[in-house]
Design a protein around this motif. Structure first.
Motif, PDB file in Angstrom:
ATOM      1  N   ALA A   1      33.892  47.197  40.403  1.00  0.00           N
ATOM      2  CA  ALA A   1      33.826  46.649  41.767  1.00  0.00           C
ATOM      3  C   ALA A   1      34.929  45.600  41.970  1.00  0.00           C
ATOM      4  N   GLY A   2      35.141  44.753  40.953  1.00  0.00           N
ATOM      5  CA  GLY A   2      36.178  43.715  41.056  1.00  0.00           C
ATOM      6  C   GLY A   2      37.560  44.348  41.216  1.00  0.00           C
ATOM      7  N   ILE A   3      37.823  45.376  40.432  1.00  0.00           N
ATOM      8  CA  ILE A   3      39.147  46.015  40.478  1.00  0.00           C
ATOM      9  C   ILE A   3      39.318  46.790  41.785  1.00  0.00           C
ATOM     10  N   TRP A   4      38.242  47.399  42.242  1.00  0.00           N
ATOM     11  CA  TRP A   4      38.299  48.118  43.528  1.00  0.00           C
ATOM     12  C   TRP A   4      38.676  47.138  44.644  1.00  0.00           C
ATOM     13  N   SER A   5      38.049  45.935  44.659  1.00  0.00           N
ATOM     14  CA  SER A   5      38.378  44.980  45.738  1.00  0.00           C
ATOM     15  C   SER A   5      39.816  44.509  45.653  1.00  0.00           C
ATOM     16  N   VAL A   6      40.332  44.288  44.428  1.00  0.00           N
ATOM     17  CA  VAL A   6      41.743  43.872  44.305  1.00  0.00           C
ATOM     18  C   VAL A   6      42.647  44.977  44.863  1.00  0.00           C
ATOM     19  N   ALA A   7      42.309  46.240  44.536  1.00  0.00           N
ATOM     20  CA  ALA A   7      43.130  47.362  45.014  1.00  0.00           C
ATOM     21  C   ALA A   7      43.125  47.415  46.545  1.00  0.00           C
ATOM     22  N   GLN A   8      41.942  47.199  47.149  1.00  0.00           N
ATOM     23  CA  GLN A   8      41.835  47.243  48.614  1.00  0.00           C
ATOM     24  C   GLN A   8      42.610  46.080  49.237  1.00  0.00           C
ATOM     25  N   GLU A   9      42.399  44.907  48.660  1.00  0.00           N
ATOM     26  CA  GLU A   9      42.998  43.699  49.224  1.00  0.00           C
ATOM     27  C   GLU A   9      44.525  43.734  49.146  1.00  0.00           C
ATOM     28  N   LYS A  10      45.058  44.175  47.997  1.00  0.00           N
ATOM     29  CA  LYS A  10      46.515  44.145  47.814  1.00  0.00           C
ATOM     30  C   LYS A  10      47.176  45.476  48.151  1.00  0.00           C
ATOM     31  N   LYS A  11      46.349  46.467  48.530  1.00  0.00           N
ATOM     32  CA  LYS A  11      46.858  47.807  48.870  1.00  0.00           C
ATOM     33  C   LYS A  11      47.690  48.396  47.729  1.00  0.00           C
ATOM     34  N   VAL A  12      47.094  48.372  46.546  1.00  0.00           N
ATOM     35  CA  VAL A  12      47.754  48.941  45.363  1.00  0.00           C
ATOM     36  C   VAL A  12      46.814  49.962  44.731  1.00  0.00           C
ATOM     37  N   SER A  13      47.364  50.714  43.765  1.00  0.00           N
ATOM     38  CA  SER A  13      46.533  51.696  43.060  1.00  0.00           C
ATOM     39  C   SER A  13      45.506  50.964  42.187  1.00  0.00           C
ATOM     40  N   LEU A  14      44.485  51.708  41.771  1.00  0.00           N
ATOM     41  CA  LEU A  14      43.489  51.098  40.878  1.00  0.00           C
ATOM     42  C   LEU A  14      44.139  50.679  39.561  1.00  0.00           C
ATOM     43  N   ARG A  15      45.187  51.424  39.124  1.00  0.00           N
ATOM     44  CA  ARG A  15      45.851  51.044  37.867  1.00  0.00           C
ATOM     45  C   ARG A  15      46.532  49.680  38.009  1.00  0.00           C
ATOM     46  N   THR A  16      47.288  49.539  39.108  1.00  0.00           N
ATOM     47  CA  THR A  16      47.972  48.252  39.288  1.00  0.00           C
ATOM     48  C   THR A  16      46.941  47.138  39.456  1.00  0.00           C
ATOM     49  N   ALA A  17      45.839  47.442  40.161  1.00  0.00           N
ATOM     50  CA  ALA A  17      44.793  46.419  40.342  1.00  0.00           C
ATOM     51  C   ALA A  17      44.205  46.020  38.990  1.00  0.00           C
ATOM     52  N   ALA A  18      43.922  47.002  38.132  1.00  0.00           N
ATOM     53  CA  ALA A  18      43.354  46.695  36.806  1.00  0.00           C
ATOM     54  C   ALA A  18      44.356  45.885  35.975  1.00  0.00           C
ATOM     55  N   PHE A  19      45.641  46.235  36.096  1.00  0.00           N
ATOM     56  CA  PHE A  19      46.678  45.476  35.386  1.00  0.00           C
ATOM     57  C   PHE A  19      46.802  44.058  35.948  1.00  0.00           C
ATOM     58  N   ILE A  20      46.628  43.909  37.277  1.00  0.00           N
ATOM     59  CA  ILE A  20      46.691  42.559  37.855  1.00  0.00           C
ATOM     60  C   ILE A  20      45.577  41.703  37.236  1.00  0.00           C
ATOM     61  N   VAL A  21      44.357  42.250  37.217  1.00  0.00           N
ATOM     62  CA  VAL A  21      43.218  41.489  36.673  1.00  0.00           C
ATOM     63  C   VAL A  21      43.440  41.202  35.189  1.00  0.00           C
ATOM     64  N   GLY A  22      43.791  42.241  34.415  1.00  0.00           N
ATOM     65  CA  GLY A  22      43.929  42.090  32.964  1.00  0.00           C
ATOM     66  C   GLY A  22      45.094  41.186  32.586  1.00  0.00           C
ATOM     67  N   CYS A  23      46.265  41.469  33.150  1.00  0.00           N
ATOM     68  CA  CYS A  23      47.463  40.706  32.754  1.00  0.00           C
ATOM     69  C   CYS A  23      47.341  39.253  33.205  1.00  0.00           C
ATOM     70  N   THR A  24      46.704  39.017  34.359  1.00  0.00           N
ATOM     71  CA  THR A  24      46.520  37.631  34.802  1.00  0.00           C
ATOM     72  C   THR A  24      45.678  36.868  33.783  1.00  0.00           C
ATOM     73  N   ARG A  25      44.589  37.489  33.335  1.00  0.00           N
ATOM     74  CA  ARG A  25      43.731  36.795  32.350  1.00  0.00           C
ATOM     75  C   ARG A  25      44.497  36.531  31.047  1.00  0.00           C
ATOM     76  N   ILE A  26      45.270  37.500  30.589  1.00  0.00           N
ATOM     77  CA  ILE A  26      46.010  37.312  29.326  1.00  0.00           C
ATOM     78  C   ILE A  26      47.026  36.183  29.485  1.00  0.00           C
ATOM     79  N   LEU A  27      47.763  36.230  30.601  1.00  0.00           N
ATOM     80  CA  LEU A  27      48.856  35.261  30.749  1.00  0.00           C
ATOM     81  C   LEU A  27      48.344  33.867  31.101  1.00  0.00           C
ATOM     82  N   GLU A  28      47.190  33.775  31.744  1.00  0.00           N
ATOM     83  CA  GLU A  28      46.582  32.454  31.961  1.00  0.00           C
ATOM     84  C   GLU A  28      46.246  31.826  30.604  1.00  0.00           C
TER      85      GLU A  28
END
Ligand code: NAD
Length: 443
Positions: free
Chosen positions: A407-434
Motif C-alpha cells: 500500500a505504501g509503495i502504491w501511494s508513492v507510485a500514484q503520488e509521483k506518477k512513477v512505476s511501482l519499481r521506481t516507487a519501491a526503489f524510492i522507498v528502499g533507497c531513501t531508507r538505506i541512504l538516510e
C-alpha cells in the motif's frame, strides 16, 4: 585483483563496453546483465532522492566481495574445484541478509546484482537488514548427496570469515533448501564451537527453523498479487495465470492461486513448457515435479515450445525462475494485464519501458518476493529469543507486513506518477541512504 577492480569500477555500463580478453569465467562480460540492470534502476531512482543523492554512489558498488575456491573430493576419487561467492552489498541498516544459489550459470556479476536487490528489498519491506547474497557455480543435479554436502560444508567454511548471526545471514535460493541450510548451520557452529542457529534462516523446523518459512515467498507473491489485482479490478477467482519456474516460489504461488479459484494455464521450467487452457491440476503437478525433477512429461497437459511461453494468453504472469527473462525480445508479446515478479530481476529496464507503455502493471521483485526474507526475519528473531511462534501467527504477520508495504509503495507510485519499481526503489533507497547519511562513511 585487477579483473575484480575492472568490474567494480562500473564505468563501462554495457557488455559491449567491456573487453572479453583474458577475463576469468566469473567475469564473463556477456553475463554482466543483472548488474547493469540494477545500475540502470538506481539511475532511474536518483532524481527522486533529493539531497540523499549525494550518497548514491554507495549503492553502485558492493561493500565487500569474497570469491572462494571450493575444492571437494568427488565420489570417483577426483578432486574438483568450484567457484563460490559471498557479497555484502550494503550494511547501513543492519547485518547482510540474502540467499545462497547453487547454479551452473552463477557469476560474480549476478551475485553482485542479487546482493544489491536484497539491500533495496530489505529496506523497502523495512526489515532491519542490509543486503547480501552468495552462490556457487555448480549444477547440483550432477552431484551425489555426499558431494553436495561436502560442497556446502566447504563453501560455508570458506565464507565463515564474513558471515555470522549479527554480520551476514544466508538463506535458501535457487537449488538450495532446508537440508543445505542445516549443513551450513552445523558447519558454522562446529567451526566456531557454539551452536549458532541464527547464522542462517530457512532451516528445518526442528533445528531452529520457522513454521511457514518454506512457503513464505510464494505466500508473499500471492498476497501482493491479490492487492495489485484489486486495484486494477481484476478478480483472482477465474483469472488465468502463467508461471515460469515451478520450484519453491513458483510452485507455492501457483498452489495459492489455484486454491483461490484462479486457473494455472501454463507453466515453464528448466525441463520445458506445458499448458492446459482449463487449468492444470496444481497438486498433481507438484507431485510430478517432486518425482521427475520438472514439469516436462506431466500427463494431464500439452507440452509446447519454451519460446512461446511469454506470449501465452493469460491475465497474470509470474516469472519465478531466473533474472533477465522478460526482455525487448518478448515484452511486446506478453498478453497479461499484470506481472508479479517472484524471481529476482526477471525484467530488464528496456522491457519495463515497453510494458509500461502497453499498460501492463509490473509488481517488482523487491516488494513481490519479499515474503521470504520477512519470514527469515521472523526466524532470526525466534532463534535469538528461543521462543517460537505458531504458523497462524507467522502468516498473519507476513500478510500484514506485505499488505502495508504494498500500500505504501502504491501511494508513492500514484503520488509521483512513477512505476511501482521506481516507487519501491524510492522507498528502499531513501531508507538505506538516510541510514548511511546518519552513520557516515562507515560501515
Ligand atoms: P528453486 O530452485 O526452488 O526453483 C527454481 C525453478 O526455476 C525451477 O522450477 C527450475 O526448473 C526453474 N528454472 C531454472 N532455470 C531455468 C531456466 N533457464 N528457464 C526456466 N526455468 C528455469 O528456486 P526458488 O527458490 O523457487 O527461486 C526462484 C526465484 O525466486 C529466483 O529468482 C530466486 O532468487 C527468487 N527468490 C527466492 C526466494 C526463496 O525464498 N526461495 C526468495 C525471494 C526470491
Amino acid at each position: 585483483m585487477k579483473d575484480i577492480e575492472m568490474i567494480l569500477a562500473s564505468g563501462a555500463r554495457t557488455a559491449s563496453d567491456r573487453s572479453a580478453s583474458g577475463l576469468p569465467s566469473y567475469l564473463d562480460p556477456a553475463r554482466l546483465g543483472p548488474w547493469d540492470t540494477y545500475l540502470e534502476q538506481v539511475d532511474r531512482v536518483t532524481p527522486y532522492l533529493g539531497s540523499l543523492a549525494t550518497w548514491v554512489e554507495t549503492l553502485k558498488r558492493p561493500k565487500r566481495v569474497l570469491i572462494v575456491d571450493v575444492p571437494i573430493h568427488m565420489d570417483n576419487g577426483r578432486i574438483a574445484h568450484f567457484e563460490g561467492y559471498r557479497i555484502q552489498h550494503n550494511t547501513s541498516r543492519g547485518p547482510g541478509k540474502g540467499g545462497v544459489r547453487f547454479h551452473q550459470n552463477v557469476t560474480l556479476a549476478e551475485v553482485m546484482a542479487l546482493a544489491a536487490w536484497m539491500s533495496v528489498k530489505n529496506a523497502a519491506i523495512n526489515v532491519p537488514y542490509g543486503g547480501a547474497k552468495g552462490g556457487v557455480r555448480v549444477d547440483p543435479r550432477l552431484l551425489s548427496v555426499g558431494e553436495l554436502e561436502r560442497l556446502t560444508r566447504r563453501y560455508t567454511s570458506e565464507i565463515g570469515i564474513i558471515i555470522g548471526p549479527s554480520k551476514d545471514i544466508p538463506a535458501p535460493d535457487v537449488n538450495t533448501n532446508d537440508q543445505i541450510m542445516a549443513w551450513m548451520m552445523d558447519t558454522y557452529s562446529m567451526n566456531t564451537g557454539e551452536a549458532t542457529t541464527g547464522v542462517v534462516t530457512g532451516k528445518p523446523v526442528n533445528l531452529g527453523g520457522s513454521l511457514g518459512r518454506r512457503e513464505a515467498t510464494g505466500r508473499g507473491v500471492f498476497t501482493v498479487a491479490v492487492e495489485a489485482a484489486s486495484r486494477i479490478g481484476l478478480p483472482i477467482d477465474g483469472a488465468r495465470v502463467a508461471v515460469q519456474g515451478f520450484g519453491n516460489v513458483g510452485g507455492t504461488t501457483a498452489r495459492l492461486f489455484a486454491d483461490a479459484g484462479a486457473k494455472i494455464v501454463a507453466v515453464q521450467d528448466q525441463t520445458g513448457a506445458i499448458e492446459r487452457a482449463d487449468g492444470l491440476d496444481v497438486r498433481a503437478l507438484l507431485a510430478h515435479v517432486a518425482e521427475c525433477g520438472g514439469v516436462a512429461g506431466f500427463p494431464a497437459a500439452r507440452g509446447f515450445e519454451t519460446d512461446e511461453f511469454w506470449a501465452y494468453p493469460c491475465d497474470i504472469l509470474v516469472p519465478a525462475a531466473l533474472e533477465g527473462q522478460i526482455t525487448v525480445a518478448n515484452a511486446n508479446a506478453i498478453k497479461a494485464r499484470m506481472i508479479i515478479e517472484g524471481a529476482n530481476g526477471p525484467t530488464t529496464p528496456a522491457a519495463d519501458d515497453i510494458l509500461g507503455e502497453r499498460g501492463v502493471l509490473v509488481v517488482p521483485d523487491v516488494i513481490a518476493n519479499a515474503g521470504g526474507v520477512t519470514v527469515s526475519y521472523f526466524e532470526w528473531v525466534q532463534d535469538f529469543s528461543s521462543f517460537f511462534w505458531s504458523e497462524a501467527e507467522i502468516n498473519q504477520r507476513l500478510v500484514r507486513i506485505m499488505t502495508d508495504a504494498f500500500a505504501g509503495i502504491w501511494s508513492v507510485a500514484q503520488e509521483k506518477k512513477v512505476s511501482l519499481r521506481t516507487a519501491a526503489f524510492i522507498v528502499g533507497c531513501t531508507r538505506i541512504l538516510e541510514a548511511r547519511a546518519m552513520r557516515g562513511l562507515y560501515p
